[in-house]
Design a protein around this motif. Structure first.
Motif, PDB file in Angstrom:
ATOM      1  N   ASP A  49       0.818  -1.217   0.000  1.00 40.06           N
ATOM      2  CA  ASP A  49       0.000   0.000   0.000  1.00 40.06           C
ATOM      3  C   ASP A  49       0.852   1.267   0.000  1.00 40.06           C
ATOM      4  N   TYR A  50       0.133   2.368  -0.278  1.00 42.54           N
ATOM      5  CA  TYR A  50       0.700   3.719  -0.278  1.00 42.54           C
ATOM      6  C   TYR A  50       0.152   4.403   0.970  1.00 42.54           C
ATOM      7  N   ALA A  51       1.031   4.963   1.819  1.00 42.15           N
ATOM      8  CA  ALA A  51       0.596   5.470   3.120  1.00 42.15           C
ATOM      9  C   ALA A  51       1.090   6.893   3.349  1.00 42.15           C
ATOM     10  N   GLU A  52       0.536   7.519   4.405  1.00 44.74           N
ATOM     11  CA  GLU A  52       0.929   8.872   4.805  1.00 44.74           C
ATOM     12  C   GLU A  52       0.968   8.938   6.325  1.00 44.74           C
ATOM     13  N   PHE A  53       1.915   9.719   6.869  1.00 41.18           N
ATOM     14  CA  PHE A  53       1.993   9.922   8.308  1.00 41.18           C
ATOM     15  C   PHE A  53       0.920  10.922   8.753  1.00 41.18           C
ATOM     16  N   PHE A  54       0.064  10.503   9.706  1.00 46.44           N
ATOM     17  CA  PHE A  54      -0.953  11.372  10.295  1.00 46.44           C
ATOM     18  C   PHE A  54      -0.565  11.650  11.748  1.00 46.44           C
ATOM     19  N   PRO A  55      -0.780  12.893  12.274  1.00 45.84           N
ATOM     20  CA  PRO A  55      -0.403  13.221  13.655  1.00 45.84           C
ATOM     21  C   PRO A  55      -1.066  12.268  14.653  1.00 45.84           C
ATOM     22  N   ARG A  56      -0.254  11.721  15.557  1.00 45.30           N
ATOM     23  CA  ARG A  56      -0.724  10.706  16.503  1.00 45.30           C
ATOM     24  C   ARG A  56      -1.435  11.357  17.681  1.00 45.30           C
ATOM     25  N   GLY A  57      -2.593  10.760  18.104  1.00 49.22           N
ATOM     26  CA  GLY A  57      -3.327  11.242  19.272  1.00 49.22           C
ATOM     27  C   GLY A  57      -3.422  10.222  20.384  1.00 49.22           C
ATOM     28  N   GLY A  58      -2.770   9.048  20.235  1.00 51.49           N
ATOM     29  CA  GLY A  58      -2.811   8.013  21.264  1.00 51.49           C
ATOM     30  C   GLY A  58      -2.145   6.748  20.766  1.00 51.49           C
ATOM     31  N   ASP A  59      -2.131   5.705  21.625  1.00 56.21           N
ATOM     32  CA  ASP A  59      -1.516   4.431  21.258  1.00 56.21           C
ATOM     33  C   ASP A  59      -2.381   3.705  20.227  1.00 56.21           C
ATOM     34  N   THR A  60      -1.766   3.149  19.201  1.00 57.26           N
ATOM     35  CA  THR A  60      -2.446   2.375  18.171  1.00 57.26           C
ATOM     36  C   THR A  60      -1.567   1.190  17.793  1.00 57.26           C
ATOM     37  N   MET A  61      -2.072   0.333  16.918  1.00 62.42           N
ATOM     38  CA  MET A  61      -1.285  -0.797  16.433  1.00 62.42           C
ATOM     39  C   MET A  61      -1.637  -1.055  14.981  1.00 62.42           C
ATOM     40  N   ALA A  62      -0.766  -1.809  14.289  1.00 60.96           N
ATOM     41  CA  ALA A  62      -0.982  -2.103  12.882  1.00 60.96           C
ATOM     42  C   ALA A  62      -2.315  -2.814  12.702  1.00 60.96           C
ATOM     43  N   GLY A  63      -3.101  -2.374  11.702  1.00 61.18           N
ATOM     44  CA  GLY A  63      -4.412  -2.944  11.437  1.00 61.18           C
ATOM     45  C   GLY A  63      -5.547  -2.168  12.050  1.00 61.18           C
ATOM     46  N   ASP A  64      -5.261  -1.195  12.954  1.00 63.86           N
ATOM     47  CA  ASP A  64      -6.319  -0.392  13.568  1.00 63.86           C
ATOM     48  C   ASP A  64      -6.976   0.518  12.537  1.00 63.86           C
ATOM     49  N   LEU A  65      -8.312   0.678  12.653  1.00 64.20           N
ATOM     50  CA  LEU A  65      -9.005   1.708  11.893  1.00 64.20           C
ATOM     51  C   LEU A  65      -8.743   3.049  12.587  1.00 64.20           C
ATOM     52  N   ILE A  66      -8.376   4.072  11.816  1.00 67.82           N
ATOM     53  CA  ILE A  66      -7.943   5.356  12.375  1.00 67.82           C
ATOM     54  C   ILE A  66      -8.950   6.445  11.983  1.00 67.82           C
ATOM     55  N   ALA A  67      -9.260   7.344  12.954  1.00 64.58           N
ATOM     56  CA  ALA A  67     -10.209   8.440  12.712  1.00 64.58           C
ATOM     57  C   ALA A  67      -9.692   9.712  13.360  1.00 64.58           C
ATOM     58  N   LEU A  68     -10.213  10.845  12.891  1.00 62.51           N
ATOM     59  CA  LEU A  68      -9.891  12.150  13.475  1.00 62.51           C
ATOM     60  C   LEU A  68     -10.436  12.218  14.892  1.00 62.51           C
ATOM     61  N   ASP A  69      -9.616  12.722  15.834  1.00 61.50           N
ATOM     62  CA  ASP A  69     -10.054  12.906  17.221  1.00 61.50           C
ATOM     63  C   ASP A  69     -10.923  14.163  17.292  1.00 61.50           C
ATOM     64  N   GLU A  70     -12.243  13.964  17.388  1.00 54.85           N
ATOM     65  CA  GLU A  70     -13.174  15.101  17.350  1.00 54.85           C
ATOM     66  C   GLU A  70     -13.222  15.863  18.659  1.00 54.85           C
ATOM     67  N   THR A  71     -12.612  15.335  19.729  1.00 56.97           N
ATOM     68  CA  THR A  71     -12.619  16.027  21.022  1.00 56.97           C
ATOM     69  C   THR A  71     -11.446  16.982  21.172  1.00 56.97           C
ATOM     70  N   ALA A  72     -10.453  16.885  20.284  1.00 58.49           N
ATOM     71  CA  ALA A  72      -9.242  17.705  20.406  1.00 58.49           C
ATOM     72  C   ALA A  72      -9.454  19.069  19.753  1.00 58.49           C
ATOM     73  N   THR A  73      -8.672  20.055  20.201  1.00 61.44           N
ATOM     74  CA  THR A  73      -8.731  21.408  19.636  1.00 61.44           C
ATOM     75  C   THR A  73      -7.728  21.589  18.504  1.00 61.44           C
ATOM     76  N   TYR A  74      -6.970  20.530  18.197  1.00 57.59           N
ATOM     77  CA  TYR A  74      -6.025  20.582  17.088  1.00 57.59           C
ATOM     78  C   TYR A  74      -6.089  19.241  16.369  1.00 57.59           C
ATOM     79  N   GLU A  75      -5.438  19.157  15.201  1.00 56.14           N
ATOM     80  CA  GLU A  75      -5.551  17.949  14.389  1.00 56.14           C
ATOM     81  C   GLU A  75      -4.709  16.813  14.958  1.00 56.14           C
ATOM     82  N   ARG A  76      -5.380  15.709  15.312  1.00 57.78           N
ATOM     83  CA  ARG A  76      -4.700  14.497  15.723  1.00 57.78           C
ATOM     84  C   ARG A  76      -5.638  13.314  15.478  1.00 57.78           C
TER      85      ARG A  76
END
Length: 500
Positions: free
Chosen positions: A365-392
């Motif tokens: 696959d073709y991937a991009e680095f997204f700002p991290r907002g917490g612990d994750t692992m390979a295979g996790d579905l990733i979403a925007l943190d809607e509770t934060a005041t900045y992009e993570r």
């Protein structure tokens, strides 16, 4: 039947037995009395049982609505001191409960019996005491105000008497003012206004000295001032140039005479600079003599003919000392450090890589680095943190409104993040602050439940874990489609095609 006779009867076992001893009277009469005795014995037994039921039975002694003495005793105890509603009567309370309520209404510091806004007698007594103290204070203030009012009334009477006297004086002053006003009206008719006066006749003012700019100027002052200004303007000019017309004629009636003269003078050579101008004519801009500094046309042509052939043709074939070109890339030296490789064959390019085709990209696959907002692992579905005041970004759930993709460790190419320094591993440098999210291609996803080929994968209730979208469900937050089917129900990793 009535028989007046004396008999002797012996009853056995509380008269319940059928056996009797009959004396010398007739057996028939004895049997009759025996039957009556049996009936009486049965009645006595029933009465005894009924008495026992009325005394201590836990059920109704003689039908619905009746209770034994024992039951009534229990009910009485409930009405006396029970904690719950006595006898099951909704809203009822025992004497003990009412005693507690009465005590609360008498002396509780909180709302008695849970009644919103209510107060106990003790609370009302305290409030009454406070109100009484306040009333006493207000009464004292009223007494002070009353005394002050008396003093003000006395002062008002004095002022009233003084006002009468002043009114008399004011009337006398008004009468005198009326008389003076009538006299002034007669005199004012002959006076001019102070503001914008309109004079008549021949008003006369003193000749101004010129020191006060606001003083009125008469005719004599104006004539003298004009004569003085004209003399200063002419300033001893000859008679032929002492008027503006004569000066205008002398300047050729040109309103831009100065600019015209400056322009014409710029076209002239300074009479004292002829030698300098002649010298500059044979110099360049830096003051160098042209004939001594630069080659002539013939000299230039001769120098060109003397140049080596490669200088004239620019052809590699005309080079005298041709460089040796390596036949293999391993013979190249990386002096400029645009390309670097380590012992494992990893290549780092610091410049721009341009290629028509790239082969053998093993990963998917073709991937991009997204700002991290917490612990994750390979295979996790990733979403925007809607509770934060900045992009993570964090693990996605079925409540997420902006699902961006799947965390990948299988990417063939990744963009974004922060640049690595010389010798740093770009992935290790960025993983603490960024999540590698697959945007295109195939990737393994953490998944739970049945999987069908071609079905959409959407977030489940478990953070980071996907599930198969059911028919009719919203797929706007889908991360891709399932590529292989299985009927397992456990948490596992399955392969999907991202973003389709």
């Amino acid at each position: 039947m009535s028989i007046d006779a004396e008999i002797e009867v012996t009853a056995i076992n509380n008269a319940t037995s059928g056996g009797m001893t009959v004396g010398y009277y007739g057996a028939e009469v004895a049997r009759e009395y025996a039957e009556k005795a049996k009936d009486s014995a049965r009645a006595a037994e029933e009465a005894r049982n009924l008495s026992e039921a009325w005394a201590e039975s836990t059920e109704a002694p003689t039908g619905e609505g009746t209770r034994s003495s024992k039951s009534w005793s229990e009910v009485s105890r409930e009405w006396a001191e029970g904690e719950r509603e006595p006898d099951g009567v909704e809203g009822a309370r025992s004497s003990k409960a009412w005693n507690s309520v009465a005590r609360a209404w008498a002396e509780s510091d909180e709302e008695p019996d849970g009644t919103e806004g209510a107060k106990s007698a003790k609370t009302w007594a305290n409030l009454a005491g406070e109100k009484a103290a306040l009333a006493t204070a207000m009464a004292n203030e009223a007494n002070v105000s009353r005394d002050s009012a008396k003093e003000c009334a006395n002062a008002a009477r004095l002022f009233e008497s003084s006002a009468e006297n002043h009114a008399t004086i004011a009337k006398q002053s008004a009468d005198r003012a009326t008389e003076n006003l009538e006299a002034m009206k007669v005199n004012l008719s002959a006076k001019a206004d102070v503001e914008s006066p309109a004079f008549t006749g021949t008003p006369i003012v003193p000749t101004a000295s010129g020191e006060n700019a606001e003083q009125i100027a008469n005719v004599a002052y104006v004539k003298e001032s004009i004569a003085t200004q004209i003399d200063a303007l002419v300033g001893g000019s000859p008679d032929a140039l002492d008027t503006l017309k004569e000066l205008s004629d002398a300047l050729g009636r040109d309103p831009n005479f100065s600019a015209t003269m400056t322009k014409e003078l710029s076209k002239k050579l300074d009479a004292t600079a002829n030698a300098v101008s002649a010298t500059k004519a044979v110099q360049d801009g830096d003051g160098k003599v042209i004939t001594e500094t630069y080659a002539t046309k013939d000299e230039t042509r001769g120098a060109f003919e003397a140049l080596p052939s490669v200088a004239k043709t620019g052809s590699y074939a005309d080079l005298l000392n041709k460089p040796s070109i390596p036949a293999k890339t391993s013979d190249l030296r990386n002096d400029s450090r645009f390309v670097a490789s380590d012992a494992n064959g990893n290549v780092t390019i610091t410049g721009t890589l341009t290629a028509a085709k790239v082969y053998n990209a093993y990963y998917n696959d073709y991937a991009e680095f997204f700002p991290r907002g917490g612990d994750t692992m390979a295979g996790d579905l990733i979403a925007l943190d809607e509770t934060a005041t900045y992009e993570r970004y964090v693990r996605a759930t079925d409540k997420s409104k902006c699902v961006v993709g799947v965390e990948s460790n299988e990417f063939a190419m990744i963009i974004g993040g922060e640049p690595a320094e010389q010798g740093e591993n770009p992935l290790e440098k960025n993983l603490d602050r960024f999540i590698p999210v697959a945007l295109m291609g195939r990737v393994h996803v953490r998944f739970s439940g049945k999987a069908e080929v071609g079905a959409f994968v959407i977030p489940s209730e478990t953070p980071g874990v996907g599930r198969m979208a059911l028919p009719g469900e919203d797929t706007s937050q889908s991360v891709g489609r399932i590529l292989y089917a299985d009927n397992a129900q456990n948490l596992r990793r399955i392969k999907i095609l991202v973003g389709r």
